[in-house]
Structures are given as C-alpha cells and as structure tokens.
Design a protein around this motif. Sequence first.
Motif, PDB file in Angstrom:
ATOM      1  N   VAL A  15      -1.596  15.724  20.034  1.00  0.00           N
ATOM      2  CA  VAL A  15      -2.699  16.309  19.292  1.00  0.00           C
ATOM      3  C   VAL A  15      -3.730  15.242  18.997  1.00  0.00           C
ATOM      4  CG1 VAL A  15      -3.344  17.433  17.138  1.00  0.00           C
ATOM      5  CG2 VAL A  15      -1.185  18.006  18.245  1.00  0.00           C
ATOM      6  N   ARG A  16      -5.013  15.578  19.147  1.00  0.00           N
ATOM      7  CA  ARG A  16      -6.072  14.647  18.796  1.00  0.00           C
ATOM      8  C   ARG A  16      -7.309  15.441  18.399  1.00  0.00           C
ATOM      9  NH1 ARG A  16      -9.992  14.637  22.583  1.00  0.00           N
ATOM     10  NH2 ARG A  16      -9.509  15.075  24.754  1.00  0.00           N
ATOM     11  N   LYS A  17      -8.345  14.732  18.004  1.00  0.00           N
ATOM     12  CA  LYS A  17      -9.594  15.371  17.641  1.00  0.00           C
ATOM     13  C   LYS A  17     -10.284  15.929  18.875  1.00  0.00           C
ATOM     14  CE  LYS A  17      -9.632  14.429  13.208  1.00  0.00           C
ATOM     15  NZ  LYS A  17      -9.683  15.458  12.175  1.00  0.00           N
ATOM     16  N   SER A  18     -11.062  16.988  18.672  1.00  0.00           N
ATOM     17  CA  SER A  18     -11.755  17.619  19.778  1.00  0.00           C
ATOM     18  C   SER A  18     -12.914  16.776  20.262  1.00  0.00           C
ATOM     19  CB  SER A  18     -12.280  18.991  19.339  1.00  0.00           C
ATOM     20  OG  SER A  18     -13.122  19.515  20.321  1.00  0.00           O
ATOM     21  N   PRO A  19     -13.094  16.653  21.596  1.00  0.00           N
ATOM     22  CA  PRO A  19     -14.264  15.955  22.123  1.00  0.00           C
ATOM     23  C   PRO A  19     -15.451  16.899  22.138  1.00  0.00           C
ATOM     24  CG  PRO A  19     -12.926  16.764  23.930  1.00  0.00           C
ATOM     25  CD  PRO A  19     -12.191  17.103  22.659  1.00  0.00           C
ATOM     26  N   ALA A  20     -16.601  16.357  22.468  1.00  0.00           N
ATOM     27  CA  ALA A  20     -17.788  17.204  22.577  1.00  0.00           C
ATOM     28  C   ALA A  20     -17.624  18.150  23.747  1.00  0.00           C
ATOM     29  CB  ALA A  20     -19.025  16.334  22.770  1.00  0.00           C
TER      30      ALA A  20
ATOM     31  N   HIS B 108      -9.526  28.885  16.397  1.00  0.00           N
ATOM     32  CA  HIS B 108      -9.392  27.976  15.255  1.00  0.00           C
ATOM     33  C   HIS B 108     -10.525  26.961  15.188  1.00  0.00           C
ATOM     34  CE1 HIS B 108      -7.878  24.637  17.855  1.00  0.00           C
ATOM     35  NE2 HIS B 108      -7.353  25.618  18.560  1.00  0.00           N
ATOM     36  N   SER B 109     -10.594  26.288  14.040  1.00  0.00           N
ATOM     37  CA  SER B 109     -11.572  25.224  13.842  1.00  0.00           C
ATOM     38  C   SER B 109     -11.173  24.007  14.672  1.00  0.00           C
ATOM     39  CB  SER B 109     -11.668  24.863  12.358  1.00  0.00           C
ATOM     40  OG  SER B 109     -10.386  24.649  11.791  1.00  0.00           O
ATOM     41  N   SER B 110     -12.159  23.154  14.949  1.00  0.00           N
ATOM     42  CA  SER B 110     -11.952  22.064  15.907  1.00  0.00           C
ATOM     43  C   SER B 110     -11.275  20.828  15.316  1.00  0.00           C
ATOM     44  CB  SER B 110     -13.291  21.654  16.521  1.00  0.00           C
ATOM     45  OG  SER B 110     -14.190  21.222  15.508  1.00  0.00           O
ATOM     46  N   ASP B 111     -10.742  20.935  14.088  1.00  0.00           N
ATOM     47  CA  ASP B 111     -10.019  19.811  13.517  1.00  0.00           C
ATOM     48  C   ASP B 111      -8.589  19.696  14.059  1.00  0.00           C
ATOM     49  OD1 ASP B 111      -9.454  22.209  12.284  1.00  0.00           O
ATOM     50  OD2 ASP B 111      -9.220  21.371  10.287  1.00  0.00           O
ATOM     51  N   PHE B 112      -8.259  20.559  15.001  1.00  0.00           N
ATOM     52  CA  PHE B 112      -6.955  20.520  15.673  1.00  0.00           C
ATOM     53  C   PHE B 112      -7.221  20.652  17.168  1.00  0.00           C
ATOM     54  CE2 PHE B 112      -3.190  22.375  17.565  1.00  0.00           C
ATOM     55  CZ  PHE B 112      -2.140  21.721  16.927  1.00  0.00           C
ATOM     56  N   PHE B 113      -6.581  19.807  17.979  1.00  0.00           N
ATOM     57  CA  PHE B 113      -6.836  19.816  19.417  1.00  0.00           C
ATOM     58  C   PHE B 113      -5.602  19.342  20.169  1.00  0.00           C
ATOM     59  CE2 PHE B 113     -10.010  20.192  22.702  1.00  0.00           C
ATOM     60  CZ  PHE B 113      -9.536  19.399  23.735  1.00  0.00           C
ATOM     61  N   ILE B 114      -5.247  20.047  21.241  1.00  0.00           N
ATOM     62  CA  ILE B 114      -4.125  19.667  22.091  1.00  0.00           C
ATOM     63  C   ILE B 114      -4.664  19.406  23.494  1.00  0.00           C
ATOM     64  CG2 ILE B 114      -1.899  20.346  23.067  1.00  0.00           C
ATOM     65  CD1 ILE B 114      -1.517  22.214  20.706  1.00  0.00           C
ATOM     66  N   ASP B 115      -4.461  18.191  23.976  1.00  0.00           N
ATOM     67  CA  ASP B 115      -4.942  17.843  25.313  1.00  0.00           C
ATOM     68  C   ASP B 115      -4.468  18.839  26.359  1.00  0.00           C
ATOM     69  OD1 ASP B 115      -6.336  15.564  24.553  1.00  0.00           O
ATOM     70  OD2 ASP B 115      -4.590  14.258  24.787  1.00  0.00           O
ATOM     71  N   ASP B 116      -5.375  19.256  27.231  1.00  0.00           N
ATOM     72  CA  ASP B 116      -5.060  20.138  28.358  1.00  0.00           C
ATOM     73  C   ASP B 116      -4.570  21.519  27.925  1.00  0.00           C
ATOM     74  OD1 ASP B 116      -5.680  18.027  30.125  1.00  0.00           O
ATOM     75  OD2 ASP B 116      -3.630  17.270  30.034  1.00  0.00           O
ATOM     76  N   ALA B 117      -4.732  21.856  26.649  1.00  0.00           N
ATOM     77  CA  ALA B 117      -4.302  23.168  26.184  1.00  0.00           C
ATOM     78  C   ALA B 117      -5.354  23.838  25.314  1.00  0.00           C
ATOM     79  CB  ALA B 117      -2.991  23.060  25.407  1.00  0.00           C
ATOM     80  N   THR B 118      -6.160  23.054  24.610  1.00  0.00           N
ATOM     81  CA  THR B 118      -7.180  23.604  23.725  1.00  0.00           C
ATOM     82  C   THR B 118      -8.522  23.669  24.445  1.00  0.00           C
ATOM     83  OG1 THR B 118      -6.089  22.803  21.715  1.00  0.00           O
ATOM     84  CG2 THR B 118      -8.445  23.233  21.562  1.00  0.00           C
ATOM     85  N   LEU B 119      -9.184  24.816  24.331  1.00  0.00           N
ATOM     86  CA  LEU B 119     -10.500  25.018  24.932  1.00  0.00           C
ATOM     87  C   LEU B 119     -11.567  24.906  23.850  1.00  0.00           C
ATOM     88  CD1 LEU B 119     -12.409  26.014  27.260  1.00  0.00           C
ATOM     89  CD2 LEU B 119     -11.974  28.341  26.388  1.00  0.00           C
ATOM     90  N   PRO B 120     -12.406  23.851  23.871  1.00  0.00           N
ATOM     91  CA  PRO B 120     -13.528  23.792  22.935  1.00  0.00           C
ATOM     92  C   PRO B 120     -14.563  24.844  23.356  1.00  0.00           C
ATOM     93  CG  PRO B 120     -13.071  21.638  23.937  1.00  0.00           C
ATOM     94  CD  PRO B 120     -12.354  22.667  24.746  1.00  0.00           C
ATOM     95  N   ILE B 121     -15.086  25.568  22.393  1.00  0.00           N
ATOM     96  CA  ILE B 121     -16.032  26.626  22.738  1.00  0.00           C
ATOM     97  C   ILE B 121     -17.432  26.277  22.272  1.00  0.00           C
ATOM     98  CG2 ILE B 121     -16.560  29.092  22.565  1.00  0.00           C
ATOM     99  CD1 ILE B 121     -13.541  29.529  22.043  1.00  0.00           C
TER     100      ILE B 121
END
Length: 213
Positions: free
Chosen positions: A8-13, A112-125
């Motif tokens: 888990v890490r912070k979301s990139p742009a 969800h809000s972007s304060d949670f991010f999973i590499d290769d699994a979370t899609l930033p919108i």
Amino acid sequence: MEPTRKRVRKSPAKTSVMDAAGSYLDGQLLVAMPVMDDERFARSVIYVCAHSSEGAMGIIVNRRAGSIDFPELLAQLDIIDDADNIKLPESAESMKVLKGGPVETGRGFVLHSSDFFIDDATLPIDDGICLTATVDILRAIANGGGPKHAILALGYAGWAPGQLEDEIQGNGWLHCPADDELIFGSDIDEKYMRALQKIGVAPGTLSAEAGHA
C-alpha cells in the motif's frame, strides 16, 4: 474480489484520459433523466470510473444493496469471525453497501478517497477518487487502516463503445461534476434530488429534450 499482496502506498498523479474536446466523462456524475424507462437505472446517480473510445464503466452511488450490511459481508468472506463484529472500527460498521450496477453483481468494487492505494490494483480516477476491487482493501477497512471515505458496490454499470454517448444524445442522462457528498454521503435516498439541484434543474422542468450540465 481477487486477493492481492501488493504493498500500500499513496496515490500518484493520474493521467487523464479526457481528450482535447473534453468529451470523456470519467470523474463526473451521470444523473438519470426522469424519463429514463430502464428500471435498472431509473433515478440513479452514477460515478463514471472510466470513459474512452472503448466504452464506459461506472458505479451507481444511490441504490442500496438490499439488507446486506458491511460487517455481515466481511463475515461471509471470512475476513472476520462473526464474534469480531463488535470490534470493527466505526468507519467499517457504518460503511454503505450499494448495488453498483447490473454487471458482475457478485463482485465487489470499493470507490474510495485517494489516501489509500494498492500498486497494480487501485485505479486513480479524478479529484482524489480511486477504485479498488481486491479483498485487501476490505481487510484494511476492517482493521481501521483503510481510506477515510469509501463505499462498497456490488456490480457496476457498463457501456459498449459509443453507447453512453448515444444514451446522452437520446435524453437518457444529464451529467455534472462529482463531489464527495454525492459519492460518499450517508443520505443515499436523497442523492438523486441533490444531484438534480446541483445541476440547477427540478424534475418537473425536464422534458424529452436532451440536455447537459
């Protein structure tokens, strides 16, 4: 929901898929016109997660998934034991389970809000909103380490290439910018009217003429 072991890490742009003409609607809300005759989408508010020349995908944010509640779902997925329900953080106890759409209704999608991010699994919108469809985010929420804001949707709404554009031109949908209250707010039954108010229209003033926010 498929399990993942990515960190888990912070979301990139996010790199937007909107074209130069601004015709793509990912990150916006679709609001069903009162004349919508498809019962699956009547009076629905849909957050558009992806929209491109290949089609569109979104999550209905104002339709409850029957009597299912989040702690019960966690127990069914063996994420927690039944006896552990009382140990859940308040955010997990009150998390909404929604009927996200008629496609893949047995699969869960967490918006969800972007304060949670999973590499290769979370899609930033867009505007700090992400989509994750793995069991790991449910475990994180159950343990109090998930995103600040989240809703769980069962299923999603999908459109083939050009289909959404045709429905908008055919007076099926209005659209407007999204906001956190319309996406994550607890007043699920009021979201449709509030979305229309955000656009600046009243249901009685809408006719069969197509329109956009």
